[in-house]
Design an enzyme around this catalytic site. Structure first.
Site, PDB file in Angstrom:
ATOM      1  N   ASP A   8       0.858  -1.225  -0.058  1.00 11.39           N
ATOM      2  CA  ASP A   8      -0.037   0.120  -0.046  1.00 11.39           C
ATOM      3  C   ASP A   8       0.938   1.356   0.024  1.00 11.39           C
ATOM      4  O   ASP A   8       2.177   1.252   0.612  1.00 11.39           O
ATOM      5  CB  ASP A   8      -1.020  -0.047   1.208  1.00 11.39           C
ATOM      6  CG  ASP A   8      -2.101   1.057   1.029  1.00 11.39           C
ATOM      7  OD1 ASP A   8      -2.376   1.489  -0.042  1.00 11.39           O
ATOM      8  OD2 ASP A   8      -2.757   1.425   2.118  1.00 11.39           O
ATOM      9  N   GLY A   9       0.296   2.482  -0.538  1.00 10.47           N
ATOM     10  CA  GLY A   9       0.916   3.719  -0.577  1.00 10.47           C
ATOM     11  C   GLY A   9       0.072   4.506  -0.093  1.00 10.47           C
ATOM     12  O   GLY A   9      -1.002   4.508   0.120  1.00 10.47           O
ATOM     13  N   GLU A  52       2.504   3.967  -4.023  1.00  6.18           N
ATOM     14  CA  GLU A  52       2.050   2.633  -4.534  1.00  6.18           C
ATOM     15  C   GLU A  52       2.948   1.862  -5.468  1.00  6.18           C
ATOM     16  O   GLU A  52       3.229   0.557  -5.125  1.00  6.18           O
ATOM     17  CB  GLU A  52       0.655   2.722  -5.434  1.00  6.18           C
ATOM     18  CG  GLU A  52      -0.593   3.256  -4.707  1.00  6.18           C
ATOM     19  CD  GLU A  52      -1.203   2.434  -3.439  1.00  6.18           C
ATOM     20  OE1 GLU A  52      -0.937   1.213  -3.303  1.00  6.18           O
ATOM     21  OE2 GLU A  52      -2.434   2.745  -2.913  1.00  6.18           O
ATOM     22  N   ASP A  74      -4.325  -2.345  -3.330  1.00 11.11           N
ATOM     23  CA  ASP A  74      -5.596  -1.982  -3.428  1.00 11.11           C
ATOM     24  C   ASP A  74      -5.440  -0.533  -4.799  1.00 11.11           C
ATOM     25  O   ASP A  74      -6.403   0.021  -4.841  1.00 11.11           O
ATOM     26  CB  ASP A  74      -6.188  -1.202  -2.222  1.00 11.11           C
ATOM     27  CG  ASP A  74      -5.239  -0.203  -1.690  1.00 11.11           C
ATOM     28  OD1 ASP A  74      -4.260   0.206  -2.158  1.00 11.11           O
ATOM     29  OD2 ASP A  74      -5.602   0.152  -0.433  1.00 11.11           O
ATOM     30  N   HIS A 129      -9.161  -0.274   2.612  1.00  5.22           N
ATOM     31  CA  HIS A 129      -9.940   0.074   3.705  1.00  5.22           C
ATOM     32  C   HIS A 129     -11.276  -0.654   3.961  1.00  5.22           C
ATOM     33  O   HIS A 129     -12.486  -0.159   3.988  1.00  5.22           O
ATOM     34  CB  HIS A 129     -10.303   1.633   3.479  1.00  5.22           C
ATOM     35  CG  HIS A 129      -9.126   2.374   3.348  1.00  5.22           C
ATOM     36  ND1 HIS A 129      -8.063   2.559   4.325  1.00  5.22           N
ATOM     37  CD2 HIS A 129      -8.644   2.786   2.355  1.00  5.22           C
ATOM     38  CE1 HIS A 129      -7.163   3.293   3.878  1.00  5.22           C
ATOM     39  NE2 HIS A 129      -7.607   3.563   2.458  1.00  5.22           N
ATOM     40  N   ASP A 139      -1.515  -0.450   5.281  1.00  2.00           N
ATOM     41  CA  ASP A 139      -1.952   1.124   5.318  1.00  2.00           C
ATOM     42  C   ASP A 139      -1.393   1.677   6.453  1.00  2.00           C
ATOM     43  O   ASP A 139      -0.965   2.732   6.488  1.00  2.00           O
ATOM     44  CB  ASP A 139      -3.455   1.153   5.337  1.00  2.00           C
ATOM     45  CG  ASP A 139      -3.950   2.463   5.259  1.00  2.00           C
ATOM     46  OD1 ASP A 139      -3.685   3.272   4.490  1.00  2.00           O
ATOM     47  OD2 ASP A 139      -4.592   3.052   6.443  1.00  2.00           O
TER      48      ASP A 139
END
Length: 155
Positions: A8-9, A52, A74, A129, A139
């Site tokens: 994740d970024g 990302e 994501d 999320h 995250d």
């Protein structure tokens, strides 16, 4: 060797605010023992898309031998670039999109292709999320890195 990578970024004030990436790499050996490694870093001025990409790049660079990788992200930006072969089209067109405009983050796309070269990578999109345990952990890593005191320069 089969490895699962979750990435994740994050960016604050996207674009050009502080940002970070987080990733969790997992490997289950033949005896059933689970190995897990977490990585993250924060940057002073960057974008969410760059973070990302950095999460994926740095994760693949952690691998010390060729692997079969399931990479969970994501980011539709990253996943669709490979699953819909945007990347192949961009390369054929000299790193230009279908509208003729330059592809953003070409430096990182090229670095990602290099990091992928020894591996077989399957990209899998997960909804962000949404309670996915590993995505939530990534995250946390990314946002903590973005909010950290030792931020790097995104060159």
């Amino acid at each position: 060797m089969e490895v699962k990578i979750y990435t994740d970024g994050a960016a604050r004030g996207n674009p050009d605010g502080p940002g970070g990436y987080g990733a969790v790499l997992t490997y289950l050996d033949a005896s059933g023992k689970l190995y897990k490694k977490e990585i993250s870093a924060g940057y002073r001025k960057t974008t969410n898309n760059r973070m990302e990409l950095m999460a994926v790049i740095r994760s693949l660079q952690e691998l010390t031998r060729p692997c079969q990788v399931e990479l969970y992200s994501d980011s539709k930006y990253v996943v669709d670039a490979f699953n819909q072969n945007w990347i192949g089209s961009w390369q054929k067109k000299g790193w230009k999109k279908s509208d003729g405009k330059p592809v953003k983050n070409t430096d990182l796309w090229q670095e990602l292709l290099q990091a992928m070269a020894p591996h077989q990578v399957k990209f899998i999109w997960v909804k962000g999320h949404d309670g996915h345990v590993m995505n939530e952990r990534c995250d946390e890593l990314a946002t903590s890195a973005a909010d950290g005191d030792h931020l790097l320069e995104d060159t």
